[in-house]
Scaffold this active site. Structure first.
Site, PDB file in Angstrom:
ATOM      1  N   THR A 123      -2.532  -6.822   1.356  1.00 10.06           N
ATOM      2  CA  THR A 123      -1.924  -5.699   2.064  1.00 10.06           C
ATOM      3  C   THR A 123      -2.863  -4.486   2.141  1.00 10.06           C
ATOM      4  O   THR A 123      -3.686  -4.270   1.236  1.00 10.06           O
ATOM      5  CB  THR A 123      -0.616  -5.294   1.332  1.00 10.06           C
ATOM      6  OG1 THR A 123      -0.206  -4.007   1.775  1.00 10.06           O
ATOM      7  CG2 THR A 123      -0.802  -5.201  -0.175  1.00 10.06           C
ATOM      8  N   ASP A 124      -2.679  -3.676   3.174  1.00 10.05           N
ATOM      9  CA  ASP A 124      -3.436  -2.426   3.285  1.00 10.05           C
ATOM     10  C   ASP A 124      -3.070  -1.436   2.170  1.00 10.05           C
ATOM     11  O   ASP A 124      -3.800  -0.478   1.915  1.00 10.05           O
ATOM     12  CB  ASP A 124      -3.241  -1.776   4.668  1.00 10.05           C
ATOM     13  CG  ASP A 124      -1.792  -1.500   5.046  1.00 10.05           C
ATOM     14  OD1 ASP A 124      -0.879  -1.747   4.220  1.00 10.05           O
ATOM     15  OD2 ASP A 124      -1.565  -1.018   6.186  1.00 10.05           O
ATOM     16  N   GLU A 125      -1.930  -1.695   1.495  1.00  8.85           N
ATOM     17  CA  GLU A 125      -1.484  -0.743   0.468  1.00  8.85           C
ATOM     18  C   GLU A 125      -2.432  -0.688  -0.726  1.00  8.85           C
ATOM     19  O   GLU A 125      -2.403   0.261  -1.505  1.00  8.85           O
ATOM     20  CB  GLU A 125      -0.045  -1.060   0.028  1.00  8.85           C
ATOM     21  CG  GLU A 125       0.893  -1.066   1.226  1.00  8.85           C
ATOM     22  CD  GLU A 125       2.365  -1.040   0.889  1.00  8.85           C
ATOM     23  OE1 GLU A 125       2.727  -0.574  -0.201  1.00  8.85           O
ATOM     24  OE2 GLU A 125       3.165  -1.474   1.741  1.00  8.85           O
ATOM     25  N   TYR A 148       3.706  -2.064  -6.879  1.00  7.96           N
ATOM     26  CA  TYR A 148       3.502  -3.197  -5.955  1.00  7.96           C
ATOM     27  C   TYR A 148       2.032  -3.263  -5.527  1.00  7.96           C
ATOM     28  O   TYR A 148       1.388  -4.318  -5.635  1.00  7.96           O
ATOM     29  CB  TYR A 148       4.405  -3.051  -4.724  1.00  7.96           C
ATOM     30  CG  TYR A 148       3.977  -3.919  -3.545  1.00  7.96           C
ATOM     31  CD1 TYR A 148       4.025  -5.309  -3.625  1.00  7.96           C
ATOM     32  CD2 TYR A 148       3.507  -3.338  -2.350  1.00  7.96           C
ATOM     33  CE1 TYR A 148       3.621  -6.104  -2.547  1.00  7.96           C
ATOM     34  CE2 TYR A 148       3.099  -4.126  -1.277  1.00  7.96           C
ATOM     35  CZ  TYR A 148       3.160  -5.509  -1.387  1.00  7.96           C
ATOM     36  OH  TYR A 148       2.749  -6.294  -0.324  1.00  7.96           O
ATOM     37  N   LYS A 152      -0.793  -6.210  -6.237  1.00  9.07           N
ATOM     38  CA  LYS A 152      -1.514  -6.921  -5.177  1.00  9.07           C
ATOM     39  C   LYS A 152      -3.026  -6.731  -5.334  1.00  9.07           C
ATOM     40  O   LYS A 152      -3.805  -7.666  -5.107  1.00  9.07           O
ATOM     41  CB  LYS A 152      -1.060  -6.434  -3.793  1.00  9.07           C
ATOM     42  CG  LYS A 152       0.361  -6.819  -3.412  1.00  9.07           C
ATOM     43  CD  LYS A 152       0.605  -8.312  -3.313  1.00  9.07           C
ATOM     44  CE  LYS A 152      -0.135  -8.975  -2.167  1.00  9.07           C
ATOM     45  NZ  LYS A 152       0.175 -10.426  -2.089  1.00  9.07           N
TER      46      LYS A 152
HETATM   47  N1  LIG Z   1       5.777  -7.693   4.822  1.00  9.48           N
HETATM   48  C1  LIG Z   1       4.686  -6.997   5.049  1.00  9.48           C
HETATM   49  O1  LIG Z   1       4.714  -6.030   5.811  1.00  9.48           O
HETATM   50  C2  LIG Z   1       3.375  -7.393   4.414  1.00  9.48           C
HETATM   51  C3  LIG Z   1       2.206  -6.777   4.831  1.00  9.48           C
HETATM   52  C4  LIG Z   1       0.992  -7.162   4.266  1.00  9.48           C
HETATM   53  C5  LIG Z   1       0.965  -8.145   3.314  1.00  9.48           C
HETATM   54  N2  LIG Z   1       2.111  -8.726   2.891  1.00  9.48           N
HETATM   55  C6  LIG Z   1       2.028  -9.804   1.890  1.00  9.48           C
HETATM   56  O2  LIG Z   1       2.431 -11.003   2.538  1.00  9.48           O
HETATM   57  C7  LIG Z   1       3.053 -11.877   1.605  1.00  9.48           C
HETATM   58  C8  LIG Z   1       4.417 -12.273   2.118  1.00  9.48           C
HETATM   59  O3  LIG Z   1       5.207 -11.109   2.273  1.00  9.48           O
HETATM   60  P1  LIG Z   1       6.679 -11.176   2.884  1.00  9.48           P
HETATM   61  O4  LIG Z   1       6.944  -9.874   3.534  1.00  9.48           O
HETATM   62  O5  LIG Z   1       6.849 -12.425   3.643  1.00  9.48           O
HETATM   63  O6  LIG Z   1       7.527 -11.262   1.530  1.00  9.48           O
HETATM   64  P2  LIG Z   1       8.958 -11.862   1.215  1.00  9.48           P
HETATM   65  O7  LIG Z   1       9.471 -11.050   0.092  1.00  9.48           O
HETATM   66  O8  LIG Z   1       9.765 -11.979   2.461  1.00  9.48           O
HETATM   67  O9  LIG Z   1       8.647 -13.357   0.741  1.00  9.48           O
HETATM   68  C9  LIG Z   1       8.082 -13.638  -0.508  1.00  9.48           C
HETATM   69  C10 LIG Z   1       8.321 -15.119  -0.789  1.00  9.48           C
HETATM   70  O10 LIG Z   1       7.680 -15.459  -2.033  1.00  9.48           O
HETATM   71  C11 LIG Z   1       8.584 -16.209  -2.822  1.00  9.48           C
HETATM   72  N3  LIG Z   1       8.246 -15.980  -4.235  1.00  9.48           N
HETATM   73  C12 LIG Z   1       8.359 -14.826  -4.951  1.00  9.48           C
HETATM   74  N4  LIG Z   1       7.947 -15.025  -6.213  1.00  9.48           N
HETATM   75  C13 LIG Z   1       7.559 -16.328  -6.303  1.00  9.48           C
HETATM   76  C14 LIG Z   1       7.027 -17.117  -7.344  1.00  9.48           C
HETATM   77  N5  LIG Z   1       6.817 -16.604  -8.566  1.00  9.48           N
HETATM   78  N6  LIG Z   1       6.738 -18.411  -7.091  1.00  9.48           N
HETATM   79  C15 LIG Z   1       6.949 -18.939  -5.859  1.00  9.48           C
HETATM   80  N7  LIG Z   1       7.464 -18.244  -4.840  1.00  9.48           N
HETATM   81  C16 LIG Z   1       7.759 -16.939  -5.061  1.00  9.48           C
HETATM   82  C17 LIG Z   1       9.965 -15.689  -2.464  1.00  9.48           C
HETATM   83  O11 LIG Z   1      10.997 -16.608  -2.792  1.00  9.48           O
HETATM   84  C18 LIG Z   1       9.803 -15.479  -0.955  1.00  9.48           C
HETATM   85  O12 LIG Z   1      10.092 -16.658  -0.252  1.00  9.48           O
HETATM   86  C19 LIG Z   1       3.082 -11.117   0.282  1.00  9.48           C
HETATM   87  O13 LIG Z   1       2.001 -11.542  -0.509  1.00  9.48           O
HETATM   88  C20 LIG Z   1       2.915  -9.663   0.690  1.00  9.48           C
HETATM   89  O14 LIG Z   1       2.312  -8.919  -0.344  1.00  9.48           O
HETATM   90  C21 LIG Z   1       3.328  -8.385   3.408  1.00  9.48           C
END
Ligand SMILES: NC(=O)c1ccc[n+]([C@@H]2O[C@H](COP(=O)([O-])OP(=O)(O)OC[C@H]3O[C@@H](n4cnc5c(N)ncnc54)[C@H](O)[C@@H]3O)[C@@H](O)[C@H]2O)c1
Length: 339
Positions: A123-125, A148, A152
């Site tokens: 993430t950009d964060e 968070y 990350k």
């Molecule tokens: N949503 C955003 O805007 C965004 C932006 C940049 C990066 N990201 C990154 O992208 C990835 C996905 O984000 P998202 O928004 O889809 O999140 P989300 O919360 O919708 O999904 C996370 C998934 O991970 C699973 N999970 C959590 N802990 C787990 C574990 N210990 N073992 C196995 N599975 C586990 C959850 O059940 C869920 O299905 C993350 O790594 C997040 O940091 C998200």
């Protein structure tokens, strides 16, 4: 390609699974997901009918579960994480466990199984906030400001360390804020859409002038596929549109699309440590031939339409656990905003 997709039942992961099945006719996908509150097997309902995907319920922190899931896989893409900043402020323990230790367990399994590619979805964060007119580039120092973002950043550093020390072909994609179908309704865009659909107030932190670069999830999935195909191990790639928008502007657009008045916006007490602005420089991913294809207004309108058409999906997400979380997070804030 045989690919392990961790966190594939979450928002971006499930969109990626759908994208991968369309993009690579010969692929075989193993989804490993713990199904936490934000993971939902229903997000993959259409993909489960496709014989090329199998689902395993399991924790990325569990080496035995990971060893079983990674067998025969030539590549790993790690979406699994605790992802909500506000929850990390209340309790960061699961964030450290999954986002750092879980990443380490996966990297260790990637090393033992000699996978050809490992993508860490980040993430950009991790860069922290950045003032106008600067943009964060991949070699910038990490200054995460929320638990968070710190977790990350820890996962990112572990991935780079496994590349340097053990030669694991790991690379990192650092994306800006995503939006689109299947996003759990605690995050800003789906929270505001589902509140607006219910004619409930939209709790907007502080003055609402925090700026984010909103990336349509489909564009993110295309970028990640490109990294799997052509990204260079050991490298970091920022992924964003290059256009930042204030949160209040996004809130007003959502209300307009849903057909509700701007008076539903409530300025509530800000999130502690709330980053004012993220902005990325994305020359590296663009040099690989990627550029965002989705127009923000069109993609936002399609997202609103998706939530309208999937009423049962988001109402199920907003069950008792969500109601308790929402009350803790917003009830006092909304009362104070009225006073
Ligand atoms: N949503 C955003 O805007 C965004 C932006 C940049 C990066 N990201 C990154 O992208 C990835 C996905 O984000 P998202 O928004 O889809 O999140 P989300 O919360 O919708 O999904 C996370 C998934 O991970 C699973 N999970 C959590 N802990 C787990 C574990 N210990 N073992 C196995 N599975 C586990 C959850 O059940 C869920 O299905 C993350 O790594 C997040 O940091 C998200």
């Amino acid at each position: 390609m045989q690919l392990l997709v961790t966190g594939g039942a979450g928002f971006i992961g499930s969109n990626f699974v759908r994208h991968a099945l369309n993009r690579w006719p010969d692929c075989r996908l193993t989804v490993l997901d713990k199904l936490t509150y934000s993971g939902n097997r229903a997000n993959l309902a259409d993909c489960e009918a496709d014989g090329r995907m199998r689902f395993i319920k399991g924790d990325i922190c569990d080496p035995v579960a990971v060893a079983g899931a990674i067998r025969n896989c030539s590549a790993v893409i790690n979406f699994a994480a605790e992802t909500h900043v506000d929850r990390s402020i209340r309790d960061s323990s699961d964030f450290v466990r999954t986002d750092i230790e879980g990443t380490r367990v996966l990297l260790e399994a990637a090393r033992v199984n000699q996978v050809e590619r490992y993508i860490q979805v980040s993430t950009d964060e991790v860069y922290g906030e950045i003032a106008h007119p600067a943009r964060s580039s991949e070699h910038d120092v990490l200054r995460p400001r929320s638990p968070y973002a710190a977790s990350k950043a820890g996962g990112d550093l572990m991935a780079l360390a496994y590349h340097t020390t053990h030669g694991v072909p790991a690379l990192i994609g650092r994306a800006s804020n995503n939006f689109g179908p299947y996003q759990f309704p605690e995050k800003l865009i789906p929270l505001f859409i589902t509140n607006a659909l219910q004619e409930a107030p939209l709790p907007l932190y502080g003055d609402g002038r925090q700026e984010r670069d909103w990336l349509a999830v489909e564009d993110h999935c295309v970028a990640l596929s490109l990294l799997l195909e052509r990204g260079e191990p050991g490298q970091i790639y920022n992924i964003g549109t290059g256009v930042e928008r204030p949160n209040i502007d996004v809130a007003e657009r959502i209300l307009n699309l849903v057909g509700r008045p701007p008076s539903l916006i409530r300025h509530v007490t800000d999130r502690p440590g709330h980053d004012r602005r993220y902005a990325l420089s994305c020359d590296k991913i663009r040099a690989l031939g990627w550029s965002p294809r989705q127009d923000f207004d069109t993609a936002l309108a399609e997202t609103v339409q998706w939530y309208r058409s999937n009423d049962a999906w988001w109402r199920a997400c907003r069950g008792d656990e969500f109601a308790a979380y929402y009350a803790q997070q917003y009830d006092q804030r909304l009362q104070d905003a009225r006073a």
